[in-house]
Structures are given as structure tokens and as C-alpha cells.
Design an enzyme around this catalytic site. Structure first.
Site, PDB file in Angstrom:
ATOM      1  N   CYS A  45       0.840  -1.207   0.000  1.00  0.00           N
ATOM      2  CA  CYS A  45       0.000   0.000   0.000  1.00  0.00           C
ATOM      3  C   CYS A  45       0.874   1.256   0.000  1.00  0.00           C
ATOM      4  CB  CYS A  45      -0.995  -0.038   1.161  1.00  0.00           C
ATOM      5  SG  CYS A  45      -2.372   1.102   0.910  1.00  0.00           S
ATOM      6  N   GLU A  86      -2.381  -8.954   3.409  1.00  0.00           N
ATOM      7  CA  GLU A  86      -2.735  -9.384   4.780  1.00  0.00           C
ATOM      8  C   GLU A  86      -4.231  -9.282   5.036  1.00  0.00           C
ATOM      9  OE1 GLU A  86      -1.621  -6.487   3.949  1.00  0.00           O
ATOM     10  OE2 GLU A  86      -2.289  -4.911   5.313  1.00  0.00           O
ATOM     11  N   HIS A 126      -3.807  -5.115  -0.223  1.00  0.00           N
ATOM     12  CA  HIS A 126      -3.384  -5.581   1.103  1.00  0.00           C
ATOM     13  C   HIS A 126      -3.393  -7.111   1.146  1.00  0.00           C
ATOM     14  CE1 HIS A 126      -3.290  -1.754   3.297  1.00  0.00           C
ATOM     15  NE2 HIS A 126      -4.181  -1.383   2.390  1.00  0.00           N
TER      16      HIS A 126
END
Lengths: 214, 244
Positions: free
Chosen positions: A81, A194, A192
């Protein structure tokens, strides 16, 4: 293998750490100390927020030379990001701000206006399918099927000067938005991983499996 | 960008609860168990709202978020009792990706700009609890639907976005928990007023409701008790969205 996640006060470090953990790493350090990069085999630069604040945070903590040095040794770096955007030369966000300059190019706002006269809603929030801009073999996207969806949350995106550095994009109402970039051992993900479910965890595992280039 | 399906989990203390029109709370269980199940079933996002935090302060919310982030790898938006940059920092550190702010933003609109400047607009969700006053007019409520503010919903949405909110979560107090469908006029009015994504919440009851909300301009739909009580599965909801 030691994984260092850079802590410069700008991000959801807990989720990144946890995702790296369930992706198979055991030696993980979240560190605000630039000297720790000298001991790292993998480094992740996360981050959310404004580009200028991010660079100021990295600079203040002394991470800029440490990251350059780490990359010069050929070891894999992953920016996520804002961490991805800072890999580039500069950003147009709130006036020009210099980035790390590890991948040539700029960070620009996604266009509000579409080619057919509509308006895009920004930030761009949600799940979109990754489209290849270069071969994914040997990259963090190795093993994924084109169209695999990941989670985006952003208004600005990276525009590399050299198209060869563009790894994947997604379509946002008729414009290509940069999803991932890569130059040698430096990789950036605008999405993202994650927060992208099993697909994202697979991407992190692929990053951990990368080999050094030197 | 596909339309998002969000599981909304209203929290009181350590418990998942479900209220009818924000009154008459009922304890459903441990929010973590529900969040985990929704993640495994492929939900796009989770929305945690601590519904008593604006009255009594956040007690267990950070803990609930941290526990969830251990095993749930989709985005979490978290709201309830957030008053300061410090509150936001704590929740983001615990694993939240976005914060939803209602009461404190109405009390001090500059908080919206402060959060957006510090963490980015994409992190700042303006949460609006809307109660209809007359056809086409809604008033902003705070304190989980208890206090009226005198603010017009559409005007407030416009102002919040101008201050830096990157998303608007609109909860219809009139429809919440009623299963009568989303307030599509409300969604339409807000979607026409702002150029950021809009999350519609409150009222899901039947198969056509999601498509109607998306057709009215919502970019995401939040479903709560229909999921918690198992009246519908995420797969079924996903199929219902295809008609939009």
C-alpha cells in the site's frame, strides 16, 4: 529466515505480522530500529496514510539509508500500500514529495473522470481481480490465476516509468490501476495481501519463498 | 471493483448482540466465533460497531478486534466511541483497517479532517444514523439512535466527505432489524450527494433487498441479524447481489 516488518508509526502492523506468521515464517521482528535490516532475510514495508507523512516517518527513524543498503545486497523487499508507493521516485499527493527511488516512476491520483463521461468513486475500496502486465513466474504472484481477487483501499497509485516494472493491474471503470510492481528484488503491492484472505496469504508465502538476487 | 458484502457485528462489552431498531438488545454470543465463520465463508469485510461505547466508553472493543485479527484476514471497519486520534491509533494497531465515527464527528466535525490527514481518507468512514422526518428528509442521530442532532443527513454526508471522509456508512434507524428492506430513497439521496463509496445498513429481509440497495447507488451492503440467526447464508446473499 528472519523477517523484519518496518515500524515507522504508519500502519496495521499487527495484521501484517500475523499474516506473515500464518504464512510460515517463525522468526519475525516488528522493528523501529533501522540497524535490524542488516540481519534480515526478508523485509516488509507496510503503511497506510499520506505519502509525505510516511516518508517523514521513515526519514526521522533513519530507515531510508538502511532500506537502500538492504536492497543493494539483493535481498527481497516487499512494500504494501503506502509502503509500495514510497518505493517510487516521487508522489503528486499534496505537492511533490520524494520517495525512496527504488523503482523509477511517480505516484498519481486515480482519475475521477472515466472515458465515457462518468465519475469514479474514490477512494477505490474493495476486491478486484489481478490482471497480468508481465509474467508472474518467480514473483509474489506466482501460482495465481489471472483474475484472482485481492483487497484494495486507495486513491493514489504507482505509475512506473518503465512498463517492464509493472507486474499486475486491475480495471476500475475502464482505467488500468496499478496493483503490483516489481524491479529485481524490490516488489510492491498496492493491495493488502494481509487482508485478502487465502489468496493474500498465498502471496505472502510466495514472497517468503523468493530468493535473493545477489 | 465488485460490490461488497459486509457482515455487521454489533458489540456490547464482549458480546455480539442484536437489537431491533437499536433497542431491545439480545446477546448472540462471542463475536469472534461469528467473525471467523463469516471469514471462512468468504465475506468481503467485517464491520464491528460497539453500540454502547459512545455512552460508556470503549471497554472490550480493542480486545475483540485484536482477537479477530489473529485469524481473520479480511478488512475490518470498527466504530463506537471513537473520539480522538489516540483511539484510532489503538484500533488500527489492533488490526482494524478503517474506523467508523458518528457521535464524536457530529460533536466536533474537525475530528474527520484530523483522522483523514493522519491516516488517509480511506481510513475515515463517516457513520450516519438516519431517521426519516418526512418523505425525502432524514435527520442525523447519535449515541446509537438515542439523540437527535438537528442535522440533515444529506447535508451532513456532503460536509463529512468535504472534510475528508472516504466512505459513508448509512444506517437506517427506521429499517434496522425490521426485515422490511433497505431505505432505497435514503441510499439514493446520499449516493447522489457524494463521490465516495456508500455502505447501506439496516433492513435486509428478503432476496431482492440487496439488489435494490445496490441499484439505488450503494457500493456495499451490510447484513447483520439475518446472518447471525442463520436465516440466510453468505453464499445465498452473494447470489442475490448478482441481480444488481
Amino acid at each position: 529466515m528472519k523477517v523484519v516488518i518496518i515500524d515507522y508509526g504508519m500502519g496495521n502492523l499487527f495484521s501484517v505480522r500475523r499474516a506473515v506468521e500464518v504464512s510460515g515464517a517463525t522468526d519475525i521482528e516488528v522493528s523501529a530500529d533501522p540497524s535490524r535490516l542488516a540481519h534480515a532475510d526478508r523485509v516488509i514495508l507496510p503503511g497506510v496514510g499520506a505519502f509525505a507523512d510516511g516518508m517523514a516517518g521513515l526519514t526521522r527513524a533513519g530507515f531510508v539509508p538502511a532500506i537502500r543498503d538492504y536492497v543493494a545486497h539483493g535481498r527481497p523487499l516487499l512494500g504494501i500500500c503506502l509502503g509500495m508507493q514510497m518505493l517510487l521516485d516521487q508522489s503528486d499527493e499534496f505537492g511533490d514529495t520524494a520517495g525512496l527511488g527504488l523503482i523509477p516512476g511517480h505516484v498519481r491520483a486515480i482519475d475521477r473522470d472515466t472515458d465515457d463521461g462518468k465519475r469514479r468513486k474514490l477512494p477505490s475500496i474493495g476486491w478486484a481481480g489481478l490482471q497480468p502486465e508481465a509474467a508472474w513466474q518467480g514473483t509474489i504472484l506466482a501460482g495465481l490465476t489471472p483474475g484472482a481477487a485481492v483487497y484494495f483501499l486507495h486513491s493514489f497509485h504507482a505509475v512506473p516509468s518503465d512498463h517492464a516494472d509493472l507486474l499486475a493491474s486491475y480495471d476500475h471503470l475502464g482505467t488500468k490501476v496499478t496493483a503490483a510492481i516489481r524491479r529485481g528484488n524490490v516488489t510492491g503491492a498496492q493491495f493488502h495481501p494481509e487482508k485478502s484472505g487465502p489468496v493474500g496469504l498465498g502471496i505472502i508465502a510466495a514472497f517468503l519463498a523468493q530468493t535473493s538476487t545477489a | 471493483m465488485s460490490a461488497r458484502l459486509i457482515a455487521r457485528l454489533d458489540i456490547k462489552g464482549p458480546n455480539l448482540i442484536k437489537g431491533v431498531q437499536m433497542e431491545g438488545l439480545r446477546v448472540m454470543g462471542d463475536p469472534y466465533d461469528f467473525a471467523r465463520r463469516y471469514y471462512e465463508a468468504g465475506v468481503d469485510e467485517l464491520l464491528y460497531i460497539d453500540i454502547v461505547a459512545s455512552l460508556y466508553g470503549r471497554s472490550k472493543l480493542t480486545e475483540v478486534v485484536r482477537r479477530t485479527a489473529q485469524d481473520v484476514f479480511v478488512p475490518m471497519t470498527v466504530g463506537g466511541g471513537i473520539r480522538s486520534i489516540e483511539d484510532v491509533t489503538e484500533l488500527l494497531r489492533a488490526g482494524a483497517d478503517k474506523v467508523a465515527i458518528n457521535t464524536a464527528a457530529v460533536a466536533r466535525p474537525d475530528l474527520i479532517a484530523e483522522v483523514a490527514n493522519r491516516f488517509g481518507s480511506q481510513c475515515m468512514v463517516l457513520s450516519i444514523e438516519a431517521k426519516q422526518q418526512a418523505p425525502g428528509t432524514w435527520e442525523v442521530y447519535t449515541e446509537t439512535g438515542r439523540e437527535h442532532s438537528g442535522l440533515d443527513v444529506v447535508e451532513w454526508a456532503r460536509r463529512g466527505v468535504a472534510l475528508g471522509a472516504g466512505e459513508v456508512l448509512v444506517t437506517s434507524i427506521d429499517r434496522e432489524g425490521t426485515r422490511k428492506g433497505f431505505d432505497t430513497d435514503l441510499i439514493k439521496a446520499i449516493a447522489a450527494a457524494v463521490e465516495v463509496p456508500v455502505i447501506a445498513s439496516g433492513g435486509y429481509g428478503a432476496a431482492g433487498d440487496l439488489a435494490a440497495a445496490l441499484g439505488a447507488g450503494a457500493d456495499a451492503v451490510a447484513v447483520a441479524d439475518a446472518l447471525h440467526y442463520g436465516r440466510v447464508t453468505l453464499d445465498a446473499l452473494r447470489q442475490q447481489m448478482q441481480g444488481a
